[in-house]
Design a protein around this motif. Structure first.
Motif, PDB file in Angstrom:
ATOM      1  N   VAL A  34       0.797  -1.240   0.000  1.00 53.57           N
ATOM      2  CA  VAL A  34       0.000   0.000   0.000  1.00 53.57           C
ATOM      3  C   VAL A  34       0.824   1.281   0.000  1.00 53.57           C
ATOM      4  O   VAL A  34       0.261   2.375  -0.010  1.00 53.57           O
ATOM      5  CB  VAL A  34      -0.981   0.037   1.200  1.00 53.57           C
ATOM      6  CG1 VAL A  34      -1.966  -1.102   1.130  1.00 53.57           C
ATOM      7  CG2 VAL A  34      -0.252   0.052   2.529  1.00 53.57           C
ATOM      8  N   GLY A  36       3.500   4.163   1.604  1.00 54.10           N
ATOM      9  CA  GLY A  36       3.453   4.880   2.869  1.00 54.10           C
ATOM     10  C   GLY A  36       4.653   4.660   3.756  1.00 54.10           C
ATOM     11  O   GLY A  36       5.638   4.035   3.371  1.00 54.10           O
ATOM     12  N   THR A  59      -0.197   6.586   2.815  1.00 57.60           N
ATOM     13  CA  THR A  59      -0.174   5.504   1.838  1.00 57.60           C
ATOM     14  C   THR A  59      -0.562   6.017   0.458  1.00 57.60           C
ATOM     15  O   THR A  59      -0.917   7.184   0.295  1.00 57.60           O
ATOM     16  CB  THR A  59      -1.143   4.385   2.255  1.00 57.60           C
ATOM     17  OG1 THR A  59      -2.462   4.919   2.332  1.00 57.60           O
ATOM     18  CG2 THR A  59      -0.745   3.795   3.601  1.00 57.60           C
TER      19      THR A  59
END
Length: 81
Positions: A34, A36, A59
């Motif tokens: 994701v 981040g 993210t």
């Protein structure tokens, strides 16, 4: 130099010792999933299965996301956020 006692109970300690996937590997898997940056990581019992619960900020979708990575498989079990 100071030393501190950890606050792991016997069940948590056994889960940590049985983990095949390291904390660093779990964070890498979560970030690859994701994007981040790391906010927090916890060892968590998810319905009888131990997972690394990796919280990430900033993210790819702009939200905080919790990614659960299996401690023995290294696979993403779920992500929320």
């Amino acid at each position: 130099m100071e030393t501190e006692d950890d606050d792991l109970d016997e069940e948590d300690r056994a889960a940590l010792e049985a983990a095949v996937v390291t904390l660093a590997e779990a964070v890498g898997t979560a970030v690859a999933e994701v994007g981040g940056g790391l906010d927090d990581v916890e060892l968590d019992d998810e319905d009888g299965t131990w997972v690394w619960d990796v919280s990430l900020d900033d993210t790819d979708n702009g939200n905080e996301v919790d990614v659960k990575v299996g401690t023995t498989t290294g696979e993403v079990v779920s992500s929320e956020g």
